[in-house]
Enzyme design. Structure first.
Site, PDB file in Angstrom:
ATOM      1  N   SER A 219      38.938 -10.005   5.734  1.00  0.00           N
ATOM      2  CA  SER A 219      38.912  -8.382   5.032  1.00  0.00           C
ATOM      3  C   SER A 219      37.058  -8.402   4.498  1.00  0.00           C
ATOM      4  O   SER A 219      36.334  -8.326   5.324  1.00  0.00           O
ATOM      5  CB  SER A 219      39.428  -8.802   3.907  1.00  0.00           C
TER       6      SER A 219
ATOM      7  N   ASP B 278      48.311  -3.193   9.700  1.00  0.00           N
ATOM      8  CA  ASP B 278      47.320  -2.947   8.162  1.00  0.00           C
ATOM      9  C   ASP B 278      47.517  -1.747   8.304  1.00  0.00           C
ATOM     10  O   ASP B 278      46.488  -0.997   9.568  1.00  0.00           O
ATOM     11  CB  ASP B 278      46.197  -4.128   8.971  1.00  0.00           C
TER      12      ASP B 278
ATOM     13  N   HIS C 109      48.021  -5.258   5.684  1.00  0.00           N
ATOM     14  CA  HIS C 109      46.170  -6.091   5.182  1.00  0.00           C
ATOM     15  C   HIS C 109      46.361  -7.402   4.435  1.00  0.00           C
ATOM     16  O   HIS C 109      45.589  -8.200   5.536  1.00  0.00           O
ATOM     17  CB  HIS C 109      45.376  -5.269   4.198  1.00  0.00           C
TER      18      HIS C 109
HETATM   19  N1  LIG Z   1      44.799 -10.130  -1.043  1.00  0.00           N
HETATM   20  C1  LIG Z   1      43.384  -9.424  -1.184  1.00  0.00           C
HETATM   21  C2  LIG Z   1      42.974  -8.297  -0.321  1.00  0.00           C
HETATM   22  C3  LIG Z   1      42.113  -8.267   0.119  1.00  0.00           C
HETATM   23  O1  LIG Z   1      41.515  -8.670   1.445  1.00  0.00           O
HETATM   24  C4  LIG Z   1      42.278  -9.744  -1.797  1.00  0.00           C
HETATM   25  O2  LIG Z   1      42.917  -9.571  -2.934  1.00  0.00           O
HETATM   26  O3  LIG Z   1      41.201 -10.289  -1.953  1.00  0.00           O
END
Ligand SMILES: N[C@@H](CCO)C(=O)O
Ligand SMILES: CC(=O)SCCNC(=O)CCNC(=O)[C@H](O)C(C)(C)COP(=O)(O)OP(=O)(O)OC[C@H]1O[C@@H](n2cnc3c(N)ncnc32)[C@H](O)[C@@H]1OP(=O)(O)O
EC number: 2.3.1.31
Length: 395
Positions: free
Chosen positions: A170, A336, A366
Site C-alpha cells: 500500500s 482489492d 485491500h
Molecule cells: N489497514 C491499512 C490499510 C492501508 O493500506 C492501514 O491502515 O494502514
C-alpha cells in the site's frame, strides 16, 4: 551513527488530543539532519524512529527494509506494549527460522516521515518555533519522494549502502517503488504489494473525502489543536475518515457476507438509534484509530499518497518504472477494490526484471496484504531465495 536507544513508556492519548513523544518507548531513533523537500522548503533536524531485528553482516549485504502502510508503524512483528499501540502488522514474519530469517537477514523498519509513531511529523516540536510547540498547521507539504529521501539518509547513518530487499504494501509499496526508482543501485530486490505506480483519480477521491472529514471537525482548528485537553482533538473527523477508508479496505463481498443486514446484537437499527452490525464494526475501527493516531499525520500521509506518481518529472510512468533494476515481485489481492490487480499488473509490466504478477486469492480486499501473512511470506522466501544480483554502477 547518531542513534540512541530510549525507553519511555507509551501513554496512549485520551481520545482526541495527541501528544508528541507518547510512543517513543521500544524504538531506536536517529537524527538525520535536514531534509530538502521536492516541492520546495526544508524540514530541519529530522528524527527517524525505527526498529531492527537480526545483525548487519560485516559486508552489509544482508539488510532488508520493510516499509509500513498508512496507519502502520515500525512494529512489523511482536506484541503490543510500550511504544507499540498495536501488535506487529506482519506478526511472526520476522525471527529465527521465519520467512525473514534473522539468523540470515538484518531487518530494518522505519516509521514514515510525517507519521506519529516516533519519526518527525506534525505533532513533533517545530525547531523553528520559539517555545518548541508542535508543527501543527506549519508542517509542510511532503511527497512520497521526500519520505524516501529521509529513509535514504537513515540508511546512510545505519551504514547500509545497498538493501538486499526493499518491501512494502500500500503506502509502503509506494515508498518501496520510489526507492527502486530513485536509488536503483541501492535496491537489489523489490517486493511491492497492493499498491500503484501513481495514485488514481479514484484513490484521490476517497482520500479527499477522508481529509475533508478531518478538516470539517470543529475541533480541528486548522491543524493547531495540540493544546486542547483530552478528548478535544478532531477525533470525530478522524473517526469518519477511518470509517470511509476501512470500507474501501475490505471487499464488498466480504462485508455483505459477514455482516449483510444483521443488526448489532441487542440493538435495533430500524427506526431507532440502534446500529447494523457493520456500523458497529466501523465504529470499533474508528475508535481504535483515534486512540493511537494523530489526525494531522493522517492528513499529511494521505496527501503524500495523493502525490504518488513514479512518472512525475521522469517522462511518465513507463519511463519511471523502466529505471528499476531490482529483481522484482509484485503482488495484488484478488478482491482489492482500492489498489486493484490491474494497477499492480501495470507496475509488474513496466519493471524490466519483474516476475509475472502474483495475485493472492483472498476475500479480504485491500487489507488482504495484512491478513494473508502466509502468502506474503511465501513470495518473500521465493524472492530472497534467488541469487543475488551484482551491484550496478551508480548512475
Ligand atoms: N489497514 C491499512 C490499510 C492501508 O493500506 C492501514 O491502515 O494502514
Ligand atoms: C501496517 C498497517 O497497515 S497498520 C497496523 C495494523 N493495521 C490496523 O490496525 C489497521 C486497522 N485494522 C485492520 O485494517 C484490520 O483489522 C486488520 C487488517 C489489521 C486485521 O483484519 P482482520 O483480522 O480481518 O480483523 P477485522 O477487520 O475483522 O477486525 C476485527 C476487529 O473488529 C471487531 N469487530 C468485529 N465485528 C464487530 C462488530 N459487529 N462490532 C464491533 N466490533 C466488531 C472485532 O472484535 C475485532 O476487534 P479487535 O481488533 O479490537 O480485536
Amino acid at each position: 551513527m547518531s542513534t540512541q536507544e530510549v525507553s519511555v513508556p507509551a501513554v496512549p492519548p485520551a481520545s482526541g488530543a495527541w501528544r508528541a513523544g507518547d510512543s517513543r518507548g521500544g524504538r531506536k531513533f536517529s537524527r538525520i539532519g535536514n531534509v530538502t523537500l521536492e516541492r520546495g522548503g526544508r524540514l530541519d533536524d529530522v528524527e527517524m524512529a525505527y526498529e531492527t531485528w537480526g545483525t548487519l553482516s560485516p559486508t552489509g549485504d544482508n539488510a532488508v527494509l520493510v516499509l509500513h502502510a498508512l496507519t502502520g508503524d515500525s512494529h512489523v512483528t511482536g506484541d503490543a506494549g510500550p511504544g507499540h499501540p498495536t501488535p506487529g502488522w506482519w506478526n511472526g514474519l520476522i525471527g529465527p527460522g521465519r520467512e525473514l530469517d534473522t539468523d540470515r537477514w538484518f531487518v530494518v523498519a522505519p516509521n514514515v516521515l510525517g507519521g506519529c509513531q516516533g519519526s518527525t511529523g506534525p505533532s513533533s516540536p517545530d525547531p523553528g518555533s520559539a517555545d518548541g510547540s508542535p508543527y501543527g498547521s506549519r508542517f509542510p507539504y511532503i511527497t512520497v519522494r521526500d519520505q524516501v529521501t529521509a529513509e535514504v539518509a537513515l540508511s546512510d547513518r545505519l551504514g547500509i549502502d545497498r538493501w538486499a530487499l526493499v518491501v512494502g504494501g500500500s503506502m509502503g509499496g509506494m515508498r518501496a517503488l520510489e526507492w527502486a526508482v530513485m536509488e536503483p543501485e541501492r535496491v537489489e530486490r523489490l517486493f511491492v504489494l497492493a499498491s500503484t505506480a501513481a495514485a488514481t483519480g479514484d484513490q484521490i477521491a476517497w482520500c479527499s473525502a477522508q481529509m475533508m472529514a478531518i478538516r470539517c471537525d470543529a475541533n480541528f482548528h486548522g491543524g493547531d489543536y495540540y493544546g486542547a485537553g483530552p478528548g478535544e482533538g478532531p477525533h470525530n473527523g478522524l473517526g469518519v475518515a477511518r470509517r470511509i477508508a476501512h470500507t474501501t479496505y475490505r471487499s464488498e463481498a466480504e462485508i455483505n457476507l459477514r455482516f449483510g443486514r444483521l443488526p448489532q446484537p441487542g440493538e435495533n437499527p430500524l427506526g431507532g438509534d440502534g446500529r447494523f452490525a457493520v456500523e458497529s464494526y466501523l465504529d470499533h475501527h474508528a475508535d481504535k484509530l483515534t486512540h493511537r493516531f494523530d489526525a494531522n499525520s493522517y492528513l499529511v500521509l494521505t496527501q503524500t499518497m495523493n502525490s504518488h506518481d513514479v512518472g512525475r518529472g521522469r517522462g511518465g510512468v513507463a519511463a519511471g518504472l523502466g529505471r528499476v533494476t531490482a529483481r522484482t515481485a509484485i503482488a495484488a489481492i484478488s478482491s482489492d477494490r482500492l489498489y486493484t490487480p490491474g494497477q499492480n499488473a501495470e507496475i509488474a509490466a513496466g519493471i524490466p526484471d519483474c516476475a509475472p504478477l502474483r495475485v493472492i486469492d483472498s476475500p479480504y480486499g485491500h487489507d488482504g496484504f495484512l491478513v494473508e501473512v502466509e502468502r506474503v511470506g511465501e513470495i518473500l522466501v521465493e524472492l530472497l531465495g534467488e541469487p543475488a544480483q551484482p551491484a550496478l554502477a551508480t548512475h
